[in-house]
Enzyme design. Sequence first.
Site, PDB file in Angstrom:
ATOM      1  N   CYS B 407       0.814  -1.206   0.000  1.00 14.01           N
ATOM      2  CA  CYS B 407       0.000   0.000   0.000  1.00 14.01           C
ATOM      3  C   CYS B 407       0.848   1.257   0.000  1.00 14.01           C
ATOM      4  O   CYS B 407       0.510   2.252  -0.634  1.00 14.01           O
ATOM      5  CB  CYS B 407      -0.966  -0.014   1.162  1.00 14.01           C
ATOM      6  SG  CYS B 407      -0.178  -0.297   2.746  1.00 14.01           S
ATOM      7  N   HIS B 451      -2.108   0.417   7.098  1.00 11.90           N
ATOM      8  CA  HIS B 451      -2.437   0.777   5.723  1.00 11.90           C
ATOM      9  C   HIS B 451      -2.006   2.218   5.446  1.00 11.90           C
ATOM     10  O   HIS B 451      -1.739   2.980   6.377  1.00 11.90           O
ATOM     11  CB  HIS B 451      -3.955   0.625   5.539  1.00 11.90           C
ATOM     12  CG  HIS B 451      -4.372   0.599   4.100  1.00 11.90           C
ATOM     13  ND1 HIS B 451      -3.850  -0.282   3.185  1.00 11.90           N
ATOM     14  CD2 HIS B 451      -5.288   1.338   3.427  1.00 11.90           C
ATOM     15  CE1 HIS B 451      -4.412  -0.081   2.016  1.00 11.90           C
ATOM     16  NE2 HIS B 451      -5.299   0.916   2.140  1.00 11.90           N
ATOM     17  N   ASP B 467      -7.973   5.627  -2.218  1.00 12.66           N
ATOM     18  CA  ASP B 467      -7.123   4.513  -1.793  1.00 12.66           C
ATOM     19  C   ASP B 467      -6.678   3.746  -3.021  1.00 12.66           C
ATOM     20  O   ASP B 467      -7.437   2.946  -3.579  1.00 12.66           O
ATOM     21  CB  ASP B 467      -7.908   3.610  -0.842  1.00 12.66           C
ATOM     22  CG  ASP B 467      -7.023   2.515  -0.274  1.00 12.66           C
ATOM     23  OD1 ASP B 467      -5.833   2.433  -0.662  1.00 12.66           O
ATOM     24  OD2 ASP B 467      -7.523   1.729   0.562  1.00 12.66           O
TER      25      ASP B 467
END
Lengths: 326, 673
Positions: B407, B451, B467
Amino acid sequence: MFWAERLGLAAIARRMRQWSLSRFPRSRSVTLTQNRIYILPTGSGFGFLVLLLLLLLMAINYENNLTYAFTFLLASLFVISILHTYGNLAGLKLNVQSGQNCFKGEYAGFTLQLHAAPGRDHEQLSLKWETGPELTLDLTDQRMTQVELSCPAPARGWLDPGPLRLQTRFPLGLFRAWTWIDTGLTALVYPYPQPCRLPGGGAGDSDDREGLTYIQGTDEYQGLSRYQPGVSPGQIAWKNYARGQGLYVKDYASLISSELWLDWENWPGGGVEARLSGICYWVLEFSTRQQPFGLRLPGFTLPPGTGETHKLRALQALALFGKETV
Amino acid sequence: MRQISRAAVLWQLIAFIAVVLPHFGWLPWWLIGLCVGAPALRLMIHAGRWPFPHWSIKLALVVAVSGGLLLTFNRDTGMSATVALLVAGLALKMIEIYHRRDALVLLYVALFVAATTFLFYQSIGVALYVMLALGVVITALNSIFQNPMQNDMMRPLRRSGRLLLFSLPMMLVLFLLFPRIGPLWSIPLDRQAARSGLSDTMSPGEISQLTRSDELAFRAAFSDAPPLPSQRYWRSLVYSHFDGRRWTREPWEQRARLEDERLIDESSPVTYEVIYEPSRRRWLVALDQPAVAPRDYRLGYARTLVSDRPVDRRINYEVTSYLQYKLSPELLSERKRALFLQLPEAGNERARALADQWWRAAQQRPEPFVQQVLNYFRGDFSYTLTPPALQGDTIDQFLFETRQGFCGHYAGALAFLLRSVGVPARVVGGYQGGEWNPYEGYLTVRQYDAHAWVEYWQPAGGWVRVDPTAAVSPDRVEGSADQVFAQDPAFLSETPLARLRLGQDGWLAELRRRAEAINFNWHRWVLNYQGQQIELLKGLLGQLSMVKMVLAMMGPVALILAAVAWFQLRDRRRRPSDPISRGLTTILKRLERQGFQRHPSEPLHRFLRRVAEAAPEVADPLLRLAQADEAVRYAEDPGQRDTLLSAVKACQNALARNTSVIHKRIEDEKAGR
């Protein structure tokens, strides 16, 4: 209140004892209730409080709830143990029995009966006179126990052991519960029997042993009479008893030509106590030999005789000589 | 000096072992050896095999242990050094235990050592164990105050059991009502070394380190349904500075106050309680976007929740968040604009060029531009825990060569692309997801849920969350990290055993969730009982005052003491088990109440006959009873027992029926006289 005494509060402790004794009349049977049981933390109880404080600080500083819980459990335990310590004395019944006379310098025993509260146990009860050894006992399996608590007898005459202190630190030693009881018990303290020669004016002329044989020789066996309680074992006709004929007592009639007198006036030298000690010794000696004797003290005369009662009257007169009227 | 009983010596040994045992987890090996050796030595003395050691041996031991302590611990080890010292002292004292005073010192210190266990461990199991150990110490304490001749090991155990049982309710009252105040002075615990968690820099690969651990990050309890998985963005940190390789925070940002980031709510609020594990860092978590800061904490820079001091213990706080929102839709200040557009002067030229190209294609609008980037990611990019290492122009390498990343790679790249075309953007670090526990209604978020995502600013819309990971691996956002990486060997590599318990279905998972729910309640209501205390007290007492608090504490305590006093002082005699004597006791009591007193020396039958004459109403059964009693007592005929029993019963019944009649007649007679 040992810590109190150590802190120089002995006077307060004494006054408190006086006060507590004055609240209750003298009694031969006492049941311990809340108004006569006192309870205070012991030294180790205060130590425990310090420990609690430390734990609380730890709980606060580390914001640790489990340490809080731990501290609170111990704090509750501290409080609950008051009830347990109190309960260890409460309901206990004390029956005052009697005091055993003794000789000067020995310990006088005082017989006390302790009855457990119905359905409860009492552990590690400590009994103590003002002076003398402490006696610790459990009242768990049996409901009643009889103890003899001794108290030193430093002086002749009536011995007042003072108030009885009954106390306990059970179960955790954090608290001490105690009570003072005015038992009213007394014991007579006889002079210390000091072996000495019998003065010439009396019967046993010179040598003890000679006197002994002579005196025994004068006894004449008269026959048997029925046993009565109080007769000394030496007089019991054991042979007849062994034959299954029952308990009989051998009757002797002493042929007393010259009466034996233990006479204060004729006693050789020494101070008052030394003289009394000597006379006391011979009172015991004659009594063992069952030799009749008389006692003459200034202001008191005991005609010659034998037996337990006679001996006790003589000893009492010696014990109280110069102390009070007999 | 009072000697203690042999049973008491054994209890001291047991208490010592019980208290030091939980510390074996961290004590140095030689101290553990001492803790085993000392009781063994004392046991040999107890058995009469060995004599008490000579003073020179004791001195040598003290010197050796002191030396060991000095070598093992230093000035900085704080509480654990203290506890180690106490444990060593206990062990040495253990050897010479013989008198009551020695035992007292041992037990008091043992109580303290037992309490310090909670500074190291706080699970339910440990708590139960330590309470048990406390029981053992109290038993040992009782045993030294018992008869020195008493060797029944069980007797002190029963007594201490009763003491502790009665102490529990009062402990509960104190625990609930005793006011919790903050620490008086601060002593940091040394045992908590740096814990895993988000850090204030984010280089590519930083976050994937976290996926090796299944350590608990925090839990959040919801009174209603939890937000959808795609809305579970737990905001923790905002990175605004990029140095070409890493995203960092400016030092001043850590202390900065929340400035002009105004929140406009566009949905109903969600309120939840967060139980946050100690992280040794200042940042906390809140769902995007927190409305106001909870008590004791504040909203800092870029609407992140922060604490003023490092979180070194488990804390809980309640937050309200709006899941639909607009964040500072007004114009961005020049200063902030510059901050969120910052990029290194040069480097990653290919990426910049590509961004320019896309920016023109998107007609200089951020939204289509972002869509273009996400589409690009959806191409042949893959989401992995073990991406290849990047060198030099990391963004270029990632975008055009390796195309594998976690991520952090995607978020960093997207923010870079946005900034290079002049759209203010920032990387947000936090957690995404969480496992729902249906039994207690809370989400568990672990370190592997860490994250990173991106927020970019557009006029009118304000800050928008995007995201990029969701584009590459939608499962990561919709599902959970453990589902996505279940097959990846790097996942949970630090705690391989944790994989075993990770199943989502089946009875094992069910069981695990139930156990976790219990643990959750433990943490929430016992370990962290603090915030709730005030609510609870307000609910019970209304407006709080000192007087009310004291009364509230005294009332229950007095009640408990009364109950204990009654229990402790009551007559513990059992009622006679024999029905005949029980019946007779009842009859005699009843007659006594009517004024018929049995003389101490009066035989039962004679007494009954006397009563029968005075009370003709019940004469019949009384006489029958007298007869039966005589028969059993004097004829010693066991066959008559049944007759006696029935006579007792009949008599009881007759008395019960005629009580008032007899009473009335007696009253009348008195009046007549």
